[in-house]
Design a protein around this motif. Structure first.
Motif, mmCIF file in Angstrom:
data_model
loop_
_atom_site.group_PDB
_atom_site.id
_atom_site.type_symbol
_atom_site.label_atom_id
_atom_site.label_comp_id
_atom_site.label_asym_id
_atom_site.label_seq_id
_atom_site.Cartn_x
_atom_site.Cartn_y
_atom_site.Cartn_z
ATOM 1 N N ILE A 61 -19.079 -63.914 -18.160
ATOM 2 C CA ILE A 61 -20.177 -63.692 -19.097
ATOM 3 C C ILE A 61 -21.092 -64.889 -18.971
ATOM 4 C CG2 ILE A 61 -20.753 -63.757 -21.546
ATOM 5 C CD1 ILE A 61 -18.602 -61.901 -22.097
ATOM 6 N N GLY A 62 -22.376 -64.637 -18.909
ATOM 7 C CA GLY A 62 -23.323 -65.736 -18.944
ATOM 8 C C GLY A 62 -23.866 -66.192 -17.606
ATOM 9 N N LEU A 63 -23.592 -65.472 -16.513
ATOM 10 C CA LEU A 63 -24.260 -65.831 -15.264
ATOM 11 C C LEU A 63 -25.758 -65.710 -15.504
ATOM 12 C CD1 LEU A 63 -22.072 -64.055 -12.568
ATOM 13 C CD2 LEU A 63 -22.171 -66.476 -13.108
ATOM 14 N N THR A 64 -26.510 -66.708 -15.119
ATOM 15 C CA THR A 64 -27.912 -66.804 -15.517
ATOM 16 C C THR A 64 -28.835 -67.035 -14.329
ATOM 17 O OG1 THR A 64 -27.178 -67.789 -17.601
ATOM 18 C CG2 THR A 64 -29.490 -68.068 -17.043
ATOM 19 N N ASP A 65 -29.962 -66.319 -14.329
ATOM 20 C CA ASP A 65 -31.063 -66.577 -13.402
ATOM 21 C C ASP A 65 -32.252 -67.035 -14.240
ATOM 22 O OD1 ASP A 65 -29.750 -65.779 -11.082
ATOM 23 O OD2 ASP A 65 -30.425 -63.702 -11.247
ATOM 24 N N ILE A 66 -32.966 -68.051 -13.776
ATOM 25 C CA ILE A 66 -34.133 -68.574 -14.494
ATOM 26 C C ILE A 66 -35.318 -68.588 -13.536
ATOM 27 C CG2 ILE A 66 -35.141 -70.576 -15.670
ATOM 28 C CD1 ILE A 66 -32.282 -71.347 -16.506
ATOM 29 N N LEU A 79 -24.250 -60.055 -19.368
ATOM 30 C CA LEU A 79 -23.414 -59.941 -20.562
ATOM 31 C C LEU A 79 -22.641 -58.617 -20.546
ATOM 32 C CD1 LEU A 79 -26.068 -61.215 -23.129
ATOM 33 C CD2 LEU A 79 -24.152 -62.513 -22.182
ATOM 34 N N PRO A 80 -21.702 -58.452 -19.594
ATOM 35 C CA PRO A 80 -20.977 -57.189 -19.502
ATOM 36 C C PRO A 80 -20.079 -56.953 -20.713
ATOM 37 C CG PRO A 80 -19.969 -58.828 -18.067
ATOM 38 C CD PRO A 80 -21.231 -59.436 -18.614
ATOM 39 N N GLY A 81 -20.111 -55.730 -21.237
ATOM 40 C CA GLY A 81 -19.236 -55.365 -22.344
ATOM 41 C C GLY A 81 -19.606 -55.969 -23.682
ATOM 42 N N PHE A 151 -32.413 -56.400 -24.190
ATOM 43 C CA PHE A 151 -31.018 -56.305 -23.784
ATOM 44 C C PHE A 151 -30.804 -54.901 -23.255
ATOM 45 C CE2 PHE A 151 -26.499 -57.568 -25.309
ATOM 46 C CZ PHE A 151 -26.009 -57.373 -24.027
ATOM 47 N N GLY A 152 -30.805 -54.741 -21.935
ATOM 48 C CA GLY A 152 -30.715 -53.427 -21.313
ATOM 49 C C GLY A 152 -29.321 -52.841 -21.337
#
Length: 165
Positions: A61-66, A79-81, A151-152
């Protein structure tokens, strides 16, 4: 030595030998020897928080692209699940660019009820259920009043925030 140790350079880091905070990803529970090697490789020790304390692992949870353009920043967070309900989910953006996301995951349970049937789960590879928080910092100051997020259904939170002055 360990390909799963990813250093985060500190803001004032000038010496390549200095390592600030680090994130440790383990594909499975390490053996006693692996733990000993990890501890021996640290200069000041380390701490585990959240589900890592209990040894539970799963999709991160929280892998991020900026991203950045002339007047704003874009971030995407995996944010899976995660429940999308307003009372169980929040995303806060501070003027210094800190983003704090809090919520509850719904995956990783041992028993799942679907369509009037109860399934006893034999594998537990998804993120453990419960509360979580994710924090990261954007490259510069922002105007938190000019923030919009979406939040898709694909489990990706996308936010755009205008740069501050």
């Amino acid at each position: 030595m360990y390909s799963y140790i990813t250093p985060f350079p500190s803001e004032d880091e000038t010496d390549a030998d200095k390592i600030g905070q680090a994130m440790l990803f383990l594909p499975s529970r390490p053996t006693q020897k692996e733990w000993s090697d990890i501890v021996a490789a640290t200069k000041n020790g380390f701490a585990l928080t959240g589900s890592a304390v209990t040894g539970q692992v799963g999709p991160i949870i929280g892998l991020t692209d900026i991203g950045e353009c002339e007047d704003s920043y874009l971030f995407r967070v995996s944010l899976p699940g995660v429940k999308r309900e307003e009372r169980e989910f929040s995303c806060e953006v501070d003027t210094d660019g800190k983003v704090l996301i809090r919520g509850v995951t719904t995956t990783g349970e041992k028993t799942v009820a679907r369509y009037n049937q109860v399934f006893e789960m034999q594998t537990h590879n998804l993120c453990p259920p419960g509360h979580f928080s994710v924090a990261f910092r954007l490259p510069g100051p922002v105007d938190p009043h000019q923030f919009s997020g979406n939040f898709g259904t694909d489990g990706i939170l996308e936010g755009i925030v205008m740069k501050g002055k």
